[in-house]
Design a protein around this motif. Structure first.
Motif, PDB file in Angstrom:
ATOM      1  N   VAL A 155     -12.790  -3.298  -2.153  1.00  0.00           N
ATOM      2  CA  VAL A 155     -11.326  -3.328  -2.130  1.00  0.00           C
ATOM      3  C   VAL A 155     -10.791  -3.667  -0.740  1.00  0.00           C
ATOM      4  CG1 VAL A 155      -9.220  -1.986  -2.548  1.00  0.00           C
ATOM      5  CG2 VAL A 155     -11.253  -1.582  -3.958  1.00  0.00           C
ATOM      6  N   ALA A 156      -9.928  -4.672  -0.676  1.00  0.00           N
ATOM      7  CA  ALA A 156      -9.216  -5.005   0.562  1.00  0.00           C
ATOM      8  C   ALA A 156      -7.778  -4.545   0.393  1.00  0.00           C
ATOM      9  CB  ALA A 156      -9.260  -6.509   0.794  1.00  0.00           C
ATOM     10  N   LEU A 157      -7.185  -4.040   1.469  1.00  0.00           N
ATOM     11  CA  LEU A 157      -5.848  -3.470   1.358  1.00  0.00           C
ATOM     12  C   LEU A 157      -4.945  -4.010   2.464  1.00  0.00           C
ATOM     13  CD1 LEU A 157      -5.069   0.186   0.527  1.00  0.00           C
ATOM     14  CD2 LEU A 157      -4.182  -0.731   2.676  1.00  0.00           C
ATOM     15  N   TRP A 158      -3.750  -4.404   2.075  1.00  0.00           N
ATOM     16  CA  TRP A 158      -2.785  -4.942   3.044  1.00  0.00           C
ATOM     17  C   TRP A 158      -1.387  -4.453   2.694  1.00  0.00           C
ATOM     18  CZ3 TRP A 158       1.584  -7.951   2.262  1.00  0.00           C
ATOM     19  CH2 TRP A 158       2.195  -8.461   3.420  1.00  0.00           C
ATOM     20  N   ASP A 159      -0.569  -4.273   3.724  1.00  0.00           N
ATOM     21  CA  ASP A 159       0.845  -3.952   3.506  1.00  0.00           C
ATOM     22  C   ASP A 159       1.666  -4.674   4.573  1.00  0.00           C
ATOM     23  OD1 ASP A 159       2.513  -1.610   1.877  1.00  0.00           O
ATOM     24  OD2 ASP A 159       3.444  -2.167   3.792  1.00  0.00           O
ATOM     25  N   ALA A 186       0.824  -1.221   0.000  1.00  0.00           N
ATOM     26  CA  ALA A 186       0.000   0.000   0.000  1.00  0.00           C
ATOM     27  C   ALA A 186       0.855   1.268   0.000  1.00  0.00           C
ATOM     28  CB  ALA A 186      -0.958  -0.010   1.192  1.00  0.00           C
ATOM     29  N   GLY A 187       1.867   1.269  -0.876  1.00  0.00           N
ATOM     30  CA  GLY A 187       2.621   2.509  -1.122  1.00  0.00           C
ATOM     31  C   GLY A 187       1.787   3.413  -2.026  1.00  0.00           C
ATOM     32  N   SER A 235       1.627  -4.620  -5.436  1.00  0.00           N
ATOM     33  CA  SER A 235       2.394  -3.391  -5.673  1.00  0.00           C
ATOM     34  C   SER A 235       3.467  -3.251  -4.607  1.00  0.00           C
ATOM     35  CB  SER A 235       1.454  -2.175  -5.654  1.00  0.00           C
ATOM     36  OG  SER A 235       0.377  -2.350  -6.554  1.00  0.00           O
ATOM     37  N   GLY A 236       4.200  -4.327  -4.397  1.00  0.00           N
ATOM     38  CA  GLY A 236       5.280  -4.333  -3.398  1.00  0.00           C
ATOM     39  C   GLY A 236       6.569  -3.777  -3.977  1.00  0.00           C
TER      40      GLY A 236
END
Lengths: 317, 317
Positions: A27-31, A9-10, A87-88
């Motif tokens: 939308v699910a978001l993880w970092d 999540a940049g 998107s790592g």
């Protein structure tokens, strides 16, 4: 309801979250960094708010931002995903480890797409059981303001994966560009590289100033390229279209291309001449501020193009 | 009052007339074909009327168009000229004959500028007494909607000629880009040539479709290039600016440039693949109509950029 999982999540990951949420997707978001996950909702609100100001979302911006749910655990973020947008960091070992996890944890039917700009999908998915569902979906930064997304298969990517991915990006309001096979730099960065090579050479040789070179694009070629590709451009540059153009101008253009700069133009000396034009080395955060100005301009341009041009880009929604 | 003489009143010559007239300058217009001279006032009114619709002129359009006076005799059109903008056919013997006439007939203090896109000024002025006052001022088509103008001196062009020409084009609302010396293709067409070479290759090899290639520019790179040059673009593509970008990405970009297409990509086979995308060979007049749509879009884009972006382009007036 299409469900998209954002992994990483940049800046790019968050922009992807906005793309899918504004199209009504879940939308699910993880970092990997929990602090980034915690900060995401506020960042997303600011991004969607900019779109709302420019009339680029059709509903209250809180509702769009509210479709993005942050998760602390990757397993949870992947639950029910139709598309995983990775998107790592752009480092091979990181991508290899991440895609191994994604292939193990995501639902078997999920498409696994990487935002990678330089690493071919085969280099981190070739040994995975699910390699047929993996592809690169390379955006321009930031994807919520620049709609193109390059879809590059690896040798093992199933055509059905490409078809399904293309359909989702289109529904999200993006403009997918499908590559027949993976090549270094995909299409976009190959085009950018040839422009930069020649631009660096012309400045390094003192033919034109840094400002003059930039002016030639932004007050010249770029005016047309904002709404026409290079082929559409030449189609209108001769009275009888492309073949007429080819007969009149290909010999001249070929000679110019033969004489053009290549990799040798990318020197630190040339970079220093360019950097000097922009003044002292920027401090941390300065460039980020300038990116925000750029992004506001991209949003304004998108609003203008959406309102006045018949093309494939939708307003979102 | 600055007086400009337009010599050659095709599409480019008429667009130049609009540029100078909209900036309040006194414009004389001549063409070797008397029918063209006679038709010019109506054509100019239509062009200026488009600008007025988009808010790109600040006064009644009849007043702007009224500043352009057509002349049947070259001598009369050159009377009192500060700048002669030659926009005749792109053939060496024609330019040679025309510049000999201009040097003989124009006031000794007049600057003689050619709109030539491919012929170096030295090739048709080297033997003239007035060679020091000659230069190329290469516009993008059409100059009243795309502001860049490349100023290319020949070996004999006086620096004072360049200075004076630059000042006039700036006052006319254009963006002059000064070259240090003449090179084939100047700057703009060199940049266009490298993009076309790589684009033709990628399509010819079947990596991407004609439409996909155009999309990559117009929905990707071209969005930024409409208001930022390639150097301004990379300055914002790394957290610490150009030098940071160079350290991170120059090796990758250099490899892409090394592998890029050159003159061999400009084949008739590739042209035919591109032409096929646009359908059957266009009939006479079809392309002109499409150019009019393009020009209306360029006008709209110029109006948007003028209203929302702080840059060097003026609205004219």
């Amino acid at each position: 309801m299409t469900r998209v999982s954002i992994v990483g999540a940049g800046l790019i990951g968050k922009a992807w979250a906005v793309v899918f949420a504004r199209a009504g997707m879940d939308v699910a978001l993880w970092d990997a960094n929990e602090a980034v996950v915690k900060a995401a909702p506020a960042d997303l609100s600011a991004m969607v708010s900019l779109l709302a100001e420019r009339g680029l979302v059709d509903e209250p911006f809180e509702r769009v931002a509210g479709r993005v749910r942050p998760f602390a655990r990757l397993e949870e973020a992947l639950e029910g995903a139709d598309l995983v947008q990775e998107s790592g960091p752009e480092r091979l070992p990181v991508k290899q480890a991440l895609f191994a996890d994604l292939d193990r944890l995501a639902p078997p039917s999920a498409i696994l797409a990487s935002s990678s700009s330089a690493l071919k999908v085969s280099s981190y998915t070739a040994s995975l059981e699910g390699r047929a569902r993996c592809l690169v979906a390379h955006p321009v930064n930031p994807p919520h303001l620049v709609p193109v997304v390059e879809l590059s298969p690896g040798p093992d990517t199933a055509p059905a994966t490409l078809d399904a991915a293309e359909a989702i990006y289109k529904r999200a309001g993006q403009v997918p560009v499908r590559l027949a096979r993976e090549i270094d730099g995909f299409v976009l960065n190959r085009l950018q590289a040839v422009v930069l090579a020649e631009a660096l050479r012309l400045v390094d040789e003192g033919i034109v100033s840094v400002e003059g070179l930039d002016d030639t694009i932004k007050h010249g070629l770029g005016r047309r390229w904002a709404f026409m590709g290079p082929f559409e451009t030449i189609n209108l540059n001769a009275p009888l279209g492309v073949m007429d153009y080819a007969e009149r101008f290909f010999p001249t253009m070929a000679a110019l291309a033969d004489d053009s700069a290549r990799g040798e133009a990318f020197t630190m000396t040339a970079a220093q001449k360019v950097a000097a034009h922009f003044g002292p080395a920027p401090e941390a955060g300065e460039i980020r501020k300038a990116q925000e100005v750029r992004d506001a301009r991209l949003a304004g341009l998108q609003a203008h193009l959406s309102a006045h041009f018949t093309d494939k880009t939708r307003k979102g929604g």
